[in-house]
Design a protein around this motif. Sequence first.
Motif, PDB file in Angstrom:
ATOM      1  N   GLU A   1      54.434  35.248  42.400  1.00  0.00           N
ATOM      2  CA  GLU A   1      54.612  34.004  41.614  1.00  0.00           C
ATOM      3  C   GLU A   1      54.343  34.392  40.195  1.00  0.00           C
TER       4      GLU A   1
ATOM      5  N   HIS B   1      48.537  26.580  48.619  1.00  0.00           N
ATOM      6  CA  HIS B   1      47.554  27.182  47.557  1.00  0.00           C
ATOM      7  C   HIS B   1      46.221  27.216  47.703  1.00  0.00           C
TER       8      HIS B   1
ATOM      9  N   THR C   1      55.828  26.558  54.490  1.00  0.00           N
ATOM     10  CA  THR C   1      55.757  26.446  53.066  1.00  0.00           C
ATOM     11  C   THR C   1      54.668  26.884  52.523  1.00  0.00           C
ATOM     12  N   TYR C   2      54.589  27.109  51.333  1.00  0.00           N
ATOM     13  CA  TYR C   2      53.322  27.900  50.522  1.00  0.00           C
ATOM     14  C   TYR C   2      52.250  26.582  50.421  1.00  0.00           C
TER      15      TYR C   2
ATOM     16  N   GLY D   1      47.576  36.439  48.086  1.00  0.00           N
ATOM     17  CA  GLY D   1      47.160  35.469  49.004  1.00  0.00           C
ATOM     18  C   GLY D   1      45.667  34.905  48.346  1.00  0.00           C
TER      19      GLY D   1
ATOM     20  N   ARG E   1      48.008  31.739  46.896  1.00  0.00           N
ATOM     21  CA  ARG E   1      48.867  30.958  47.824  1.00  0.00           C
ATOM     22  C   ARG E   1      49.336  31.976  49.098  1.00  0.00           C
ATOM     23  N   LEU E   2      49.590  31.257  50.217  1.00  0.00           N
ATOM     24  CA  LEU E   2      49.891  31.915  51.492  1.00  0.00           C
ATOM     25  C   LEU E   2      51.113  31.117  52.027  1.00  0.00           C
ATOM     26  N   TRP E   3      52.100  31.829  52.691  1.00  0.00           N
ATOM     27  CA  TRP E   3      53.104  31.049  53.451  1.00  0.00           C
ATOM     28  C   TRP E   3      52.581  30.745  54.770  1.00  0.00           C
ATOM     29  N   TRP E   4      52.496  29.385  55.009  1.00  0.00           N
ATOM     30  CA  TRP E   4      52.017  28.801  56.166  1.00  0.00           C
ATOM     31  C   TRP E   4      53.355  28.614  56.972  1.00  0.00           C
TER      32      TRP E   4
ATOM     33  N   ALA F   1      55.987  35.346  55.566  1.00  0.00           N
ATOM     34  CA  ALA F   1      56.326  35.338  53.983  1.00  0.00           C
ATOM     35  C   ALA F   1      57.872  34.574  54.223  1.00  0.00           C
TER      36      ALA F   1
ATOM     37  N   TYR G   1      59.879  26.135  46.397  1.00  0.00           N
ATOM     38  CA  TYR G   1      59.322  27.316  45.992  1.00  0.00           C
ATOM     39  C   TYR G   1      60.421  27.872  45.087  1.00  0.00           C
TER      40      TYR G   1
END
Length: 709
Positions: free
Chosen positions: A506, A476, A473-474, A456, A459-462, A405, A22
Amino acid sequence: MPGARTDELARLAELHGVAVSYRPAPDRTVTVPDSAVVAALHALGVDATTPEAVRAALADRERALRERLLPPTVVHWAGDPHDPAALTALPPGTRVRVETEEGEESYRMSAPLVAGLPLGVHRVTATAPDGRTAHARLVVAPDRLPAPPGRSYGLLVQLYSLLSRRSWGMGDLGDLAELAGWAGRVAGAGFVQVNPLHSAVPGAPTDPSPYRPSSRRFPDPVHLRVEDVPEYAYAEDRERLAGLLERAARLRAAVLDKGALIDRDAVWELKREALETVLAVPLGPGRRAAYDAFRAAHGQALDDHATYYALAEMHGPDWTTWPDGLRDPRSAATARARAELADRVAFHTRLAWLTDGQLRAAQRTAREAGMPVGIVHDLAVGVHPAGADSWAQQDVFAAGMSVGAPPDAFNARGQDWGLPPWRPDRLAACGYAPFRELLRALFRYAGALRIDHVMGLFRLWWIPQGSPPTEGTYVHYDAEAMLAVLALEAGRAGSVVIGEDLGTVEPGVRETLQRRGVLGTSVLWFERDWTGDGRPLPPERWRADCLATATTHDLPPTAARLTGDHVELRDRLGLLTRPAAEERAEAVADAAEWLALLGGLGLVDSVGPADSLGPVGGTATGPPGTDEEAQVRAVHRFLLRTPARLIGVWLPDGVGDRRPQNLPGTWAEYPNWRLPIADREGRAVPLEELTAALRLRALLEVFAQLRQG
């Protein structure tokens, strides 16, 4: 997976929407750990633990995509005369059957296949000449979400902090209606924005954060004004209710008169006991019909919600520790328990209905007071991993993952919010039904909806369970489908949507949101010319499609920012990452730059309070003629100079409150989410005094030209 990342793993991740890198800044790319990629794929049901597994999964995915006729969800924007790409890509001669939401069917073989379809989520069946068949949901959405009806300003408040002399130790829906009625009729405000009112995880002590709820689908009955429940007047045990009212008065006095913190658990203990008595009163025929209609409208989701709370009374609030059979909401054991606990299930069902009713009543009050928007509700980004939604909707949550995040300029260690994410593949497979139902429930009583961390939708930061936030990681989501569902439900309700788009965003996200009519959020202290000299952004260069504010619940109140009190607070708590002298110098320089701009625009004055808001009664919090108060007014005059469609006034700014409602990075060190609105000396200010405060009235007079009605 050991060893260097393979092209196959990167390709597999891409096909499932999992990022392998990212860009936190245009000139910087960060590669995420393979472990995060493998864990995210595992949470999506994909085995990537060995090179052989990766190759097999990649072959399966590529074959499935190559052979499928349609994706599970297709989007069509109503203003587009052309068919969506997924439909135009169908083989020639494909027969398409469409069943609308209303149950009407039609067969189509020539473009445009979507011609004449109404707005809604429809079912599509495509049959190719070679016999292949595919089923999909077709979301037909309006091009844009509803726009605000003109320009207006409003009040921002955390409802629990808004105590009146009638509430039971924390602000409630009766207080919200009172504030809305006053703000609309007397102050000419167009809206009141509150924190999320979602259901909390049961038990004591509960998590006080409104942003980590048990359920986002149903509101929390702790916000009920018990005396406003119609059956309250007919409850038989008046002595018991009188005793509870006395205890509630002591709890309220402790906060308003003795400096105690808000004790949500104590409030709920009293209200629950009172509601047990009130709900023993039978409903009259009209009320019974309304209750039955509510149950029918919410169906299985409401039954699951009430069942979770009934089971939590017996087995504790963490469903992952319940007996095996009860961990599955569809098991035979759960069905038996639901029947055995029918009275408790009915109790929690009634609570959801009563709270919904008072929320809708608050919105009616706001609109009747002349507010064009009314109550702005807040949608948290996720739910507690042990709560009602995660139990009832296990199939759409990613097991073993948490949302947060990545590291950024504000937090070098990243953030883990402890919220399980939705699986994008499962959402698409069911036509985004959980998201649609959630929005529909909220829009029942929301004139507008603020979406926390609106990024969100894209995409979200997992973060894998047990890993630090830096090792995530993101993942989507299909943003077009999410936005289409949002536009559809907001359009049906006629509600405005505000996205909280602060922080790292983003590229292209803000532009996409603006194109679809989602308003952004602009906070004064962050609005600088970041691509130029970094100076404060002049008002004419602010965006118009936004809610403009001076602060938020996670930031210092305006007076604290101007005086530097926020640095002193963080220093006392040991939260500074640099020497205190450096932090103070930077805070002084930051405030000075803004004050210089305000002065240059002629926005600062030292004039006493105007009286055009009507007669002042009660106890005022002091004359508003001091330099600090003039500066706070100047900040809001500046916001008025911007083209922002909506302007928000942090209600505690109206009485000089210095304390943030939430101080990120703290837990036991600071009383997050438990502070009543207070004046500059820290004395709690009840609603009755708040609305009579000279300082607040002078601040709101800044917006006289935006008065409604």
